[in-house]
Motif scaffolding. Structure first.
Motif, mmCIF file in Angstrom:
data_model
loop_
_atom_site.group_PDB
_atom_site.id
_atom_site.type_symbol
_atom_site.label_atom_id
_atom_site.label_comp_id
_atom_site.label_asym_id
_atom_site.label_seq_id
_atom_site.Cartn_x
_atom_site.Cartn_y
_atom_site.Cartn_z
ATOM 1 N N THR A 1 -55.467 -101.192 -65.295
ATOM 2 C CA THR A 1 -54.784 -101.111 -64.003
ATOM 3 C C THR A 1 -53.287 -101.024 -64.223
ATOM 4 O OG1 THR A 1 -56.514 -102.390 -62.876
ATOM 5 C CG2 THR A 1 -54.374 -102.252 -61.790
ATOM 6 N N LEU A 2 -52.662 -100.017 -63.604
ATOM 7 C CA LEU A 2 -51.220 -99.823 -63.687
ATOM 8 C C LEU A 2 -50.590 -100.210 -62.353
ATOM 9 C CD1 LEU A 2 -48.654 -98.716 -65.089
ATOM 10 C CD2 LEU A 2 -49.257 -96.470 -64.131
ATOM 11 N N PRO A 3 -49.951 -101.379 -62.266
ATOM 12 C CA PRO A 3 -49.289 -101.749 -61.007
ATOM 13 C C PRO A 3 -48.054 -100.877 -60.792
ATOM 14 C CG PRO A 3 -49.642 -103.658 -62.468
ATOM 15 C CD PRO A 3 -49.839 -102.430 -63.284
ATOM 16 N N ILE A 4 -47.901 -100.384 -59.581
ATOM 17 C CA ILE A 4 -46.725 -99.583 -59.242
ATOM 18 C C ILE A 4 -45.727 -100.419 -58.455
ATOM 19 C CG2 ILE A 4 -45.914 -97.517 -58.035
ATOM 20 C CD1 ILE A 4 -48.679 -96.292 -58.574
ATOM 21 N N ASN A 5 -46.209 -101.068 -57.428
ATOM 22 C CA ASN A 5 -45.421 -102.063 -56.687
ATOM 23 C C ASN A 5 -46.414 -102.966 -55.955
ATOM 24 O OD1 ASN A 5 -46.194 -100.691 -54.249
ATOM 25 N ND2 ASN A 5 -44.475 -99.273 -54.517
ATOM 26 N N ASP A 6 -45.944 -103.788 -55.045
ATOM 27 C CA ASP A 6 -46.826 -104.726 -54.353
ATOM 28 C C ASP A 6 -47.900 -104.036 -53.536
ATOM 29 O OD1 ASP A 6 -45.425 -106.790 -55.424
ATOM 30 O OD2 ASP A 6 -44.181 -107.160 -53.641
ATOM 31 N N TYR B 1 -56.624 -94.822 -56.847
ATOM 32 C CA TYR B 1 -55.259 -95.061 -56.376
ATOM 33 C C TYR B 1 -55.320 -95.941 -55.135
ATOM 34 C CZ TYR B 1 -50.757 -94.143 -54.097
ATOM 35 O OH TYR B 1 -49.546 -94.278 -53.463
ATOM 36 N N ASN C 1 -53.996 -106.684 -67.306
ATOM 37 C CA ASN C 1 -54.340 -105.415 -66.678
ATOM 38 C C ASN C 1 -55.242 -104.516 -67.521
ATOM 39 O OD1 ASN C 1 -52.673 -105.982 -64.405
ATOM 40 N ND2 ASN C 1 -50.880 -105.334 -65.584
ATOM 41 N N GLN D 1 -49.018 -100.658 -54.234
ATOM 42 C CA GLN D 1 -49.650 -99.522 -54.893
ATOM 43 C C GLN D 1 -50.058 -99.857 -56.323
ATOM 44 O OE1 GLN D 1 -47.702 -95.545 -54.150
ATOM 45 N NE2 GLN D 1 -46.024 -96.850 -53.431
ATOM 46 N N SER D 2 -51.163 -99.240 -56.751
ATOM 47 C CA SER D 2 -51.606 -99.389 -58.142
ATOM 48 C C SER D 2 -52.548 -98.246 -58.496
ATOM 49 C CB SER D 2 -52.309 -100.725 -58.365
ATOM 50 O OG SER D 2 -53.526 -100.777 -57.655
ATOM 51 N N ASN E 1 -55.883 -97.408 -61.140
ATOM 52 C CA ASN E 1 -56.886 -98.009 -62.015
ATOM 53 C C ASN E 1 -57.704 -96.911 -62.679
ATOM 54 O OD1 ASN E 1 -60.048 -98.936 -62.110
ATOM 55 N ND2 ASN E 1 -58.675 -100.553 -62.796
#
Length: 438
Positions: free
Chosen positions: A248-253, A296, A224, A255-256, A258
Motif C-alpha cells: 500500500t502506497l499512502p498518498i495523503n489522508d 485506488y 505497508n 488517497q492511497s 494498493n
C-alpha cells in the motif's frame, strides 16, 4: 543469494532474541476461565439461482430457490497459567429449512435425505484441545482454517469444519509461521466428519483422502508491505504452492494505492479420470494461476482493476483442500475464472457511505470478463459476470453488529463454454447477528 539468505537468518535470530525478552502471550495469560469467550452467530440466508438454459447437472432443477436459518455457537477458553498453557475450544451448529422443496434443490444450503429431499434440519458439534508455549499454539481437533492452500468455506448456512492438527507460531514480531495436518473435512451440508474428497463445485471424484499437510509463512516487512508463502501436499491429488505480495502506497489522508499479487502452482500425477472434473477427457492437473490487482482509494471511493491468468494442463482445481482455497482477485460470486488457459480482467467500484453520513452502509459493483479458454473441440470459451452488492451493519444500540447483505450476480458463457458452465442469475439475501455472550 546465499549471503542474503544468511543475512535474513541473522536478522530473524536477532529479532527473535529481542522478542523473547518481552512478555509473551502465555506470560500474560489470565487463565482458562478469565480469558474465555462464548459467541453466538445467527444467520438467515435466501438463495435463488435461475439457470436460463437449464442446469448442466440434470439431477438438480434449472430454477433453484431455498432459504434457511442457522446458529453457530463457539466457545474458546483461555489458557491455564504457567510455562505451558492448556485450553479447550468447542462448537455447536445447526440449521433449519424455511423454504425449498425437492423440485428447487441444489443451492448447497441443505443436504438431501434418504428420499432425495432437502433435510428439514441439520447440525453438528465439535471440539479441540490446544496448548500454548510463549507465542506458539498447537491445536488438535475440529476447527476452521484460513490458509491459502487449505481454507474452510463459510458461504452457506453452516461452515465447513476441518479435523486435524495446526501449529501457529508468532515468536518473531511481524512473522507468523504455521504447519498443519488434516485428515477430514466436513462439508457445509455435512453432519459428520467425512474423509476429505471431491475436487471442486464443478464435480469430479469423491475419492477419499488420507491426509493433507500444509505449511505457511507471512511477514510484515513494513506497515505497508507484507508477503506470504504457503504449500500443501494432498495425498492422491496434488501438491500446491502459493505466494502473495501486498503493498500500500499512502498518498495523503484521503488517497492511497494498493497492489496485490497472488499466485498458485499446482503439480500432480495424471491419475485417470480423477481430475476429469469437466468430463472432457482431459486428466492433467498441472496448473499455474496468478492475479494482480491495483486499487485506488479516494475518500469514500475505491476503484480496482485486476488481471488474472490460468495456464497449464487443466483448470485450477480446489475443493479437496477446502471450498475457499482460492485466494485470487477474480474468484467472485459465481465464477472463479480459472478455466484452462483463461485470461480475465476485472473492473470494480466500492463506495463507503460513512463519508456521507450513513456509517455501516456500503455498495460494491464489479465486472469480470474472461476469454482464451481452451475447450475440447468447441472453440474458444468466453465468460463474463457482473456483481452488485449492498451491505448495512448496525453501528450501535441493542442490535449493534446486525448486518443486512444483498448480493446479485449475472453470469454468461458463450456457446463454446456452455458445456462447462451455465448462464445464471444468482440472488442472495443474508442477515447475520453476531452476539458476544462472554
Amino acid at each position: 543469494m546465499r549471503v542474503m539468505k544468511w543475512s535474513m537468518i541473522a536478522l530473524a535470530v536477532a529479532a527473535g532474541t529481542s522478542q523473547f525478552a518481552m512478555a509473551s502471550s502465555q506470560d500474560e495469560s489470565k487463565g482458562f476461565i478469565d480469558d474465555s469467550s462464548l459467541k453466538l452467530k445467527t444467520r438467515f440466508e435466501y438463495m435463488n439461482r435461475d439457470f436460463k438454459n437449464g442446469a448442466r447437472n440434470n439431477a438438480d432443477s434449472g430454477y433453484r430457490q431455498d432459504s434457511g436459518l442457522s446458529q453457530l455457537l463457539t466457545y474458546e477458553s483461555g489458557f491455564t497459567q504457567g510455562t505451558v498453557g492448556f485450553g479447550l475450544d468447542a462448537m455447536a451448529m445447526g440449521s433449519v429449512k424455511l423454504d425449498g422443496g425437492s423440485g428447487r434443490r441444489g443451492n448447497g444450503l441443505f443436504a438431501n435425505d434418504s428420499d432425495n429431499n432437502p433435510e428439514k434440519s441439520q447440525g453438528k458439534v465439535g471440539g479441540a484441545v490446544k496448548l500454548r508455549l510463549s507465542d506458539t499454539v498447537l491445536k488438535y481437533g475440529q476447527q476452521f482454517v484460513a490458509s491459502p492452500v487449505f481454507a474452510t468455506d463459510d458461504s452457506r448456512l453452516l461452515p465447513e469444519v476441518a479435523t486435524g492438527t495446526l501449529l501457529t507460531s508468532n515468536e518473531i514480531k511481524g512473522l507468523e509461521l504455521s504447519a498443519g495436518r488434516f485428515t477430514s473435512l466436513s462439508k457445509q451440508t455435512g453432519m459428520a466428519r467425512d474423509s476429505i474428497g471431491g475436487i471442486s463445485e464443478t464435480g469430479g471424484s469423491e475419492k477419499g483422502l488420507t491426509n493433507i499437510n500444509i505449511f505457511g509463512a507471512s511477514y510484515a516487512f513494513t506497515d505497508n508491505f507484507t508477503g506470504a508463502l504457503a504449500a500443501s501436499d494432498a495425498d492422491d491429488y496434488f501438491k500446491k504452492y502459493y505466494v502473495n505480495l501486498n503493498y500500500t502506497l499512502p498518498i495523503n489522508d484521503e488517497q492511497s494505492l494498493n497492489f496485490d499479487f497472488n499466485g498458485y502452482k499446482t503439480k500432480g500425477e495424471d491419475r485417470g479420470d480423477l481430475y476429469d472434473a469437466l468430463g472432457d477427457g482431459n486428466t492433467g492437473v498441472d496448473n499455474n494461476l496468478w492475479s494482480l490487482a491495483a486499487a485506488y482509494s479516494l475518500g469514500a471511493h475505491k476503484f480496482t482493476v485486476a488481471y488474472q491468468r490460468s495456464s497449464g494442463d487443466n483448470m485450477y482445481y480446489y475443493g479437496v483442500d477446502g471450498g475457499s482455497a482460492i485466494f485470487v482477485s477474480n474468484s467472485i460470486q459465481i465464477s472463479d475464472f480459472v478455466g484452462r488457459e483463461e485470461k480475465s480482467w476485472q473492473a470494480r467500484y466500492d463506495l463507503n457511505m460513512a463519508t456521507y453520513g450513513v456509517p455501516g452502509l456500503s455498495f460494491m459493483t464489479r465486472y469480470v470478463m474472461g476469454d482464451n479458454i481452451k475447450t475440447e473441440g468447441l472453440g474458444e470459451g468466453k465468460e463474463n459476470e457482473w456483481n452488485l452488492e449492498s451491505k448495512y451493519v448496525v453501528q450501535e444500540g441493542p442490535a449493534k453488529d446486525l448486518s443486512f447483505r444483498v448480493r446479485f450476480a449475472n453470469y454468461r458463457a458463450n456457446g463454446a463454454y456452455q458445456a462447462y458452465a451455465n448462464d445464471n442469475y444468482d440472488t442472495r439475501v443474508i442477515i447475520e447477528y453476531p452476539l458476544s455472550i462472554l
